[in-house]
Design a protein around this motif. Structure first.
Motif, PDB file in Angstrom:
ATOM      1  N   ASP A  51       0.796  -1.069  -0.034  1.00 56.53           N
ATOM      2  CA  ASP A  51       0.143  -0.267  -0.099  1.00 56.53           C
ATOM      3  C   ASP A  51       0.900   1.273   0.035  1.00 56.53           C
ATOM      4  O   ASP A  51       0.240   2.268  -0.057  1.00 56.53           O
ATOM      5  N   GLY A  52       2.102   1.183   0.237  1.00 58.33           N
ATOM      6  CA  GLY A  52       2.978   2.456   0.465  1.00 58.33           C
ATOM      7  C   GLY A  52       3.373   2.877  -0.894  1.00 58.33           C
ATOM      8  O   GLY A  52       3.505   2.398  -1.709  1.00 58.33           O
ATOM      9  N   ARG A  53       3.604   4.227  -0.607  1.00 58.61           N
ATOM     10  CA  ARG A  53       4.151   5.101  -1.698  1.00 58.61           C
ATOM     11  C   ARG A  53       4.875   6.512  -1.169  1.00 58.61           C
ATOM     12  O   ARG A  53       4.602   6.407  -0.063  1.00 58.61           O
ATOM     13  N   ASN A  54       5.624   6.944  -1.909  1.00 59.52           N
ATOM     14  CA  ASN A  54       6.445   8.167  -1.569  1.00 59.52           C
ATOM     15  C   ASN A  54       5.498   9.349  -0.965  1.00 59.52           C
ATOM     16  O   ASN A  54       4.451   9.528  -1.641  1.00 59.52           O
ATOM     17  N   GLY A  61       6.960  12.772  -3.827  1.00 58.14           N
ATOM     18  CA  GLY A  61       5.607  11.998  -3.720  1.00 58.14           C
ATOM     19  C   GLY A  61       4.497  12.921  -3.714  1.00 58.14           C
ATOM     20  O   GLY A  61       4.492  13.905  -3.633  1.00 58.14           O
ATOM     21  N   GLU A  62       3.351  12.131  -3.215  1.00 54.92           N
ATOM     22  CA  GLU A  62       2.124  12.952  -2.900  1.00 54.92           C
ATOM     23  C   GLU A  62       1.850  13.250  -1.577  1.00 54.92           C
ATOM     24  O   GLU A  62       2.171  12.258  -0.834  1.00 54.92           O
ATOM     25  N   ALA A  63       1.693  14.308  -1.295  1.00 54.36           N
ATOM     26  CA  ALA A  63       1.332  14.881   0.023  1.00 54.36           C
ATOM     27  C   ALA A  63       0.083  14.026   0.849  1.00 54.36           C
ATOM     28  O   ALA A  63      -0.763  13.645  -0.015  1.00 54.36           O
ATOM     29  N   GLU A  67      -8.647  11.830   3.268  1.00 56.56           N
ATOM     30  CA  GLU A  67      -9.415  10.670   2.469  1.00 56.56           C
ATOM     31  C   GLU A  67      -8.395   9.487   2.004  1.00 56.56           C
ATOM     32  O   GLU A  67      -9.106   8.407   1.559  1.00 56.56           O
ATOM     33  N   GLN A  68      -7.220   9.632   2.192  1.00 57.57           N
ATOM     34  CA  GLN A  68      -6.257   8.455   1.701  1.00 57.57           C
ATOM     35  C   GLN A  68      -6.495   7.310   3.072  1.00 57.57           C
ATOM     36  O   GLN A  68      -5.781   6.308   2.693  1.00 57.57           O
ATOM     37  N   ALA A 130       2.751   3.160   5.909  1.00 55.70           N
ATOM     38  CA  ALA A 130       2.586   2.683   4.725  1.00 55.70           C
ATOM     39  C   ALA A 130       1.181   2.470   4.151  1.00 55.70           C
ATOM     40  O   ALA A 130       1.012   2.580   2.895  1.00 55.70           O
ATOM     41  N   THR A 131       0.132   2.731   5.015  1.00 53.71           N
ATOM     42  CA  THR A 131      -1.336   2.813   4.768  1.00 53.71           C
ATOM     43  C   THR A 131      -1.748   4.162   4.730  1.00 53.71           C
ATOM     44  O   THR A 131      -2.930   4.500   4.509  1.00 53.71           O
ATOM     45  N   ARG A 132      -0.781   5.140   4.823  1.00 52.49           N
ATOM     46  CA  ARG A 132      -1.087   6.625   4.969  1.00 52.49           C
ATOM     47  C   ARG A 132      -2.322   6.916   5.970  1.00 52.49           C
ATOM     48  O   ARG A 132      -3.575   7.612   5.547  1.00 52.49           O
TER      49      ARG A 132
END
Length: 321
Positions: A51-54, A61-63, A67-68, A130-132
């Motif tokens: 599920d993780g991303r920068n 990456g994405e702020a 809602e994430q 990882a899951t924001r």
């Protein structure tokens, strides 16, 4: 296993040093039992890394945005409180290592407990990032402030009070983690917190059994310690930023409130140890036992009033929606 300590016959004037020596046998026995039932587990196995991303920053990456998150709003609040509580482990280790010592069975337990607790903060933070699930910048700022303030135990003046406190506190932490997982709305979160709660339960059993031995050795002193801890109980995270507001939201949600504290934390420990039915007490112990019984009755009344207010609030919210 019978006690063979030379301090066993002592009936009054217990010092912390005398109690530490007298309970060393019990600590060693409970440590062996704990190591026999504790299961090895790996924090990384409970984190959905895919599920993780920068994030935004040096990697562009994405702020983060609310809602994430997969977890409910109150789930996020409780997760932050629970993680910040776990984060203060260096202060907790200092407190118990100073009080219990670093030698013998006591020292072995102190270090083992610290190592096991360290996994909790590791896996919770990895999951949240990882899951924001929460705002990472806010989380880090809270961590810095909370750990910079440190932690001082309300009952650090007394070894016996400290044992009594952790017997209740470990159970309170277990309950909080389990209920947070159920409220979160994310099966991965619930599975992770259930794993942590299993550890907390084992820690509770260790300290509860130690407190049971203390009640046999020094019944009046142990009764006073239990009374003081129950009457003045505070969770270790009470000093974190925004704790009062977060605690209110958590209470209304049913994750942890007066009713949960009374029914699921205080009563089980008191009942298991037969604190309010215990005989063989001296005048001070009997007086303290009576005071504790009166307090528990009053706390149950407070919990009932809270239940009524909570039900009315939830009904008003349901009517609005």
């Amino acid at each position: 296993m019978p006690l063979t300590s030379p301090y066993l016959a002592r009936s009054e004037g217990w010092s912390d040093a005398a109690l530490l020596h007298a309970l060393e046998e019990i600590v060693a026995r409970e440590l062996d039992r704990h190591l026999g039932v504790a299961k090895e587990w790996m924090p990384h196995e409970y984190v959905p890394w895919s599920d993780g991303r920068n994030f935004d920053g040096v990697f562009g990456g994405e702020a983060w945005a609310p809602e994430q998150s997969k977890v409910s709003e109150v789930g996020r609040i409780s997760l932050v409180v629970n993680l910040l509580t776990e984060d203060n482990l260096p202060s907790y280790h200092h407190e118990i290592a100073t009080l219990f010592g670093r030698d013998g069975a006591w020292g072995t337990w102190v270090h083992r407990w610290t190592a096991e607790e360290g996994r909790h903060a590791i896996v919770m933070r990895d999951y949240l990032l990882a899951t924001r699930a929460v705002d990472p910048c806010e989380l880090e700022r809270f961590r810095m402030q909370h750990m910079s303030d440190g932690f001082e135990h309300d009952h650090r003046h007394s070894m016996l009070h400290s044992v009594a406190y952790v017997a209740f506190q470990e159970l309170a932490t277990r309950v909080s983690h389990r209920n947070t997982g159920r409220e979160s709305g994310d099966p991965a979160c619930e599975r992770m917190l259930a794993r942590i709660a299993t550890d907390e339960n084992l820690h509770m059993v260790f300290y509860r059994n130690l407190l049971a031995a203390a009640l046999e050795l020094a019944p009046d002193e142990a009764m006073v310690a239990i009374r003081d801890v129950v009457v003045d109980f505070r969770m270790p995270g009470h000093g974190m930023p925004g704790f009062e507001r977060a605690a209110a939201r958590i209470a209304v949600s049913g994750i942890y409130n007066l009713r949960v504290h009374h029914d699921d934390v205080l009563i089980p420990v008191l009942r298991h140890l037969k604190v309010l039915e215990r005989t063989g007490l001296g005048p001070e112990g009997l007086r303290t036992q009576e005071e504790l019984g009166l307090f528990m009755g009053g706390l149950n009344d407070q919990a009932a009033r809270f239940d009524e207010r909570r039900a009315a609030l939830l009904a008003r919210r349901a009517a609005r929606t």
